[in-house]
Scaffold this motif. Structure first.
Motif, mmCIF file in Angstrom:
data_model
loop_
_atom_site.group_PDB
_atom_site.id
_atom_site.type_symbol
_atom_site.label_atom_id
_atom_site.label_comp_id
_atom_site.label_asym_id
_atom_site.label_seq_id
_atom_site.Cartn_x
_atom_site.Cartn_y
_atom_site.Cartn_z
ATOM 1 N N ASP A 81 -2.967 2.505 8.087
ATOM 2 C CA ASP A 81 -3.908 3.007 7.147
ATOM 3 C C ASP A 81 -4.983 1.694 6.023
ATOM 4 O O ASP A 81 -4.193 1.154 4.931
ATOM 5 N N ASN A 82 -5.732 1.206 6.323
ATOM 6 C CA ASN A 82 -6.459 0.682 5.397
ATOM 7 C C ASN A 82 -6.918 0.853 4.238
ATOM 8 O O ASN A 82 -8.631 0.394 4.713
ATOM 9 N N SER A 83 -7.261 2.501 3.712
ATOM 10 C CA SER A 83 -8.197 3.142 3.452
ATOM 11 C C SER A 83 -8.738 2.313 2.212
ATOM 12 O O SER A 83 -9.934 2.238 1.128
ATOM 13 N N ASP A 84 -7.676 1.447 1.974
ATOM 14 C CA ASP A 84 -7.957 0.873 0.346
ATOM 15 C C ASP A 84 -8.216 -0.487 1.036
ATOM 16 O O ASP A 84 -7.299 -1.777 2.100
ATOM 17 N N ASN A 85 -9.133 -1.815 0.916
ATOM 18 C CA ASN A 85 -9.419 -2.733 0.674
ATOM 19 C C ASN A 85 -8.387 -4.166 0.597
ATOM 20 O O ASN A 85 -7.766 -4.287 -1.235
ATOM 21 N N GLY A 86 -7.375 -4.519 1.236
ATOM 22 C CA GLY A 86 -6.754 -5.195 0.922
ATOM 23 C C GLY A 86 -5.255 -4.982 0.912
ATOM 24 O O GLY A 86 -4.062 -5.474 0.879
ATOM 25 N N ILE A 87 -5.428 -3.235 1.446
ATOM 26 C CA ILE A 87 -3.565 -2.861 0.732
ATOM 27 C C ILE A 87 -3.846 -1.631 2.299
ATOM 28 O O ILE A 87 -4.689 -0.736 2.373
ATOM 29 N N TYR A 88 -2.874 -2.894 3.078
ATOM 30 C CA TYR A 88 -2.548 -1.322 4.454
ATOM 31 C C TYR A 88 -1.101 -0.808 4.817
ATOM 32 O O TYR A 88 -0.053 -1.553 3.735
ATOM 33 N N TYR A 89 -1.223 0.228 4.065
ATOM 34 C CA TYR A 89 0.053 1.900 3.778
ATOM 35 C C TYR A 89 0.098 2.219 4.913
ATOM 36 O O TYR A 89 -0.715 2.181 6.453
ATOM 37 N N ILE A 90 1.616 1.942 5.094
ATOM 38 C CA ILE A 90 2.557 2.312 6.198
ATOM 39 C C ILE A 90 3.201 3.101 6.332
ATOM 40 O O ILE A 90 4.205 2.983 5.904
ATOM 41 N N HIS A 91 2.777 3.877 7.493
ATOM 42 C CA HIS A 91 3.547 5.794 7.795
ATOM 43 C C HIS A 91 4.844 5.384 8.786
ATOM 44 O O HIS A 91 4.687 4.662 9.382
ATOM 45 N N ASN A 92 5.094 6.447 8.528
ATOM 46 C CA ASN A 92 6.178 6.225 9.951
ATOM 47 C C ASN A 92 7.583 6.016 9.036
ATOM 48 O O ASN A 92 8.733 5.947 10.240
ATOM 49 N N GLU A 93 7.452 5.434 8.022
ATOM 50 C CA GLU A 93 9.035 5.277 8.117
ATOM 51 C C GLU A 93 9.283 5.593 7.151
ATOM 52 O O GLU A 93 8.981 6.910 7.049
ATOM 53 N N TRP A 94 11.066 5.505 6.714
ATOM 54 C CA TRP A 94 11.774 6.564 5.379
ATOM 55 C C TRP A 94 11.457 6.183 4.739
ATOM 56 O O TRP A 94 11.424 6.813 3.620
ATOM 57 N N ILE A 95 11.176 4.802 4.445
ATOM 58 C CA ILE A 95 10.121 4.889 2.806
ATOM 59 C C ILE A 95 8.764 4.742 2.564
ATOM 60 O O ILE A 95 8.388 4.349 3.698
ATOM 61 N N PRO A 96 7.970 4.708 1.721
ATOM 62 C CA PRO A 96 7.077 4.370 1.455
ATOM 63 C C PRO A 96 6.695 2.522 1.434
ATOM 64 O O PRO A 96 7.167 2.648 1.126
ATOM 65 N N ILE B 128 1.059 -3.452 2.854
ATOM 66 C CA ILE B 128 1.277 -4.462 3.006
ATOM 67 C C ILE B 128 0.082 -5.595 1.326
ATOM 68 O O ILE B 128 -1.471 -4.307 2.263
ATOM 69 N N ILE B 129 0.049 -5.676 1.078
ATOM 70 C CA ILE B 129 -0.999 -6.463 0.258
ATOM 71 C C ILE B 129 -1.620 -7.661 0.287
ATOM 72 O O ILE B 129 -1.410 -8.398 0.338
ATOM 73 N N VAL B 130 -2.697 -8.072 1.038
ATOM 74 C CA VAL B 130 -3.397 -9.108 1.598
ATOM 75 C C VAL B 130 -4.127 -9.556 0.531
ATOM 76 O O VAL B 130 -5.117 -8.973 0.008
ATOM 77 N N LEU B 131 -3.684 -10.779 0.076
ATOM 78 C CA LEU B 131 -4.371 -11.169 -1.296
ATOM 79 C C LEU B 131 -6.097 -11.427 -1.878
ATOM 80 O O LEU B 131 -6.531 -11.030 -2.096
ATOM 81 N N SER B 132 -5.967 -12.334 -0.295
ATOM 82 C CA SER B 132 -7.886 -12.694 0.271
ATOM 83 C C SER B 132 -8.234 -11.268 0.248
ATOM 84 O O SER B 132 -9.630 -11.843 0.432
ATOM 85 N N GLU B 133 -8.112 -9.878 0.816
ATOM 86 C CA GLU B 133 -8.748 -9.044 1.199
ATOM 87 C C GLU B 133 -9.073 -8.190 0.402
ATOM 88 O O GLU B 133 -10.173 -7.552 0.277
ATOM 89 N N LEU B 134 -8.638 -8.328 -1.904
ATOM 90 C CA LEU B 134 -8.786 -7.692 -2.592
ATOM 91 C C LEU B 134 -9.838 -7.843 -2.975
ATOM 92 O O LEU B 134 -10.468 -8.619 -2.864
ATOM 93 N N GLU B 135 -10.527 -6.928 -3.131
ATOM 94 C CA GLU B 135 -11.976 -6.724 -3.809
ATOM 95 C C GLU B 135 -12.557 -6.530 -5.804
ATOM 96 O O GLU B 135 -13.246 -6.732 -5.391
#
Length: 308
Positions: free
Chosen positions: A134-149, A152-159
């Motif tokens: 889920d990339n609903s936040d620019n530069g922050i990709y939330y990964i689901h379906n894992e046991w833990i939250p 991935i924070i992509v520094l070049s995409e933060l706004e």
């Protein structure tokens, strides 16, 4: 010395300095050289982290950072997950002197990867294995379906410069220059100097041209003490920004603006004649005016210091 991991720790400390967390660098997971980059522990487990990068945070938050010339590989992803599970199974719970079975709950753990650019191979791999992103936040990709939250924070995409500037200066972000400017405009207290200077030094390794440009542009925003501190520390780091003549002019320009600001606060309006006198004054004269600002009761008193 180029030490991106220490620079990142500085950035994450600056980013979360107002949050109730404890940040440890290179926490060892065993007696062997197995360690994670950063562990962020909430001092109060139910407190909410306000920054977007910490929206998923729980009690124990493991951070794996990759320097600008590195990336998060598929194996790095699984190694990160492994670190989380090792931390849960090996480490003591916060403020406990010894390990107890299941004292760190799996529900209290999160994993964050921080990298300069989007790890496309990893993203493709996760998609192939039905792991939702889920990339609903620019530069922050939330990964689901894992046991833990996981995120991935992509520094070049933060706004959001206002919120994320300490992290944005560690990559070729679109708003890199704005982030550097934010560092300079936020240097207010001596206790902040060291972290801010370290971030500026790190930014030099990303784009020395832009950083030099910003330093010259914002010289007049800093008072004399701040300006000298910035220049001296950057010189010690072997970054040549100014010639000696440029340095002298920059400090004098900063002093000019400081004196004018002080006088405007005291007298509201300053005739152009006195503005011109201040602009033509040398550093010693400007310093005398600043030192004696409370003894200057009318604008004409400036002539005691400026006019022979």
């Amino acid at each position: 010395m180029n030490d991106w991991h220490s620079d990142f720790v500085t950035a994450i400390k600056e980013e979360l300095k107002d949050e109730k967390v404890e940040i440890k660098q290179e926490e060892y997971l065993s007696k062997e050289p197995l360690r994670i980059d950063v562990i962020i522990i909430k001092k109060e487990k139910d407190v909410k982290i306000n920054k977007r990068i910490g929206q998923i945070f729980k009690r124990y938050n493991i951070i794996e950072y990759k320097s600008p010339d590195d990336y998060v590989s598929i194996d790095d992803y699984f190694k990160g997950l492994g670190y989380v599970y090792l931390y849960k199974s090996i480490m003591n719970a916060y403020e406990k002197s010894r390990k107890e079975v299941d004292d760190i709950k799996i529900e209290e753990l999160t994993l964050t990867f921080v990298c300069s650019n989007l790890p496309k191979k990893l993203i493709s791999f996760l998609a192939e294995h039905k792991i939702k992103l889920d990339n609903s936040d620019n530069g922050i990709y939330y990964i689901h379906n894992e046991w833990i939250p996981v995120q991935i924070i992509v520094l070049s995409e933060l706004e959001n410069v206002e919120e994320n500037y300490p992290l944005m200066v560690l990559s070729n972000n679109m708003y890199f220059k704005n982030a550097i400017e934010k560092i300079f405009t936020s240097i207010n207290e001596a206790k902040e100097y060291d972290n801010k200077i370290r971030l500026i030094e790190a930014a030099f390794r990303i784009d020395p041209g832009i950083v030099s440009e910003v330093i010259k542009m914002y010289a007049d925003r800093l008072n004399e003490e701040q300006m000298k501190y910035v220049i001296n520390n950057l010189k010690e780091a072997n970054f040549k920004i100014y010639t000696e003549e440029e340095l002298k002019k920059s400090i004098e320009k900063g002093m000019e603006n400081l004196v004018i600001r002080l006088l405007k606060k005291k007298f509201s309006d300053i005739p152009e004649k006195y503005i011109k006198l201040i602009e033509d004054a040398d550093e010693k004269t400007l310093l005398q005016i600043a030192d004696n600002i409370f003894e200057i009761n009318k604008i004409e008193d400036l002539e005691k210091y400026i006019v022979n």
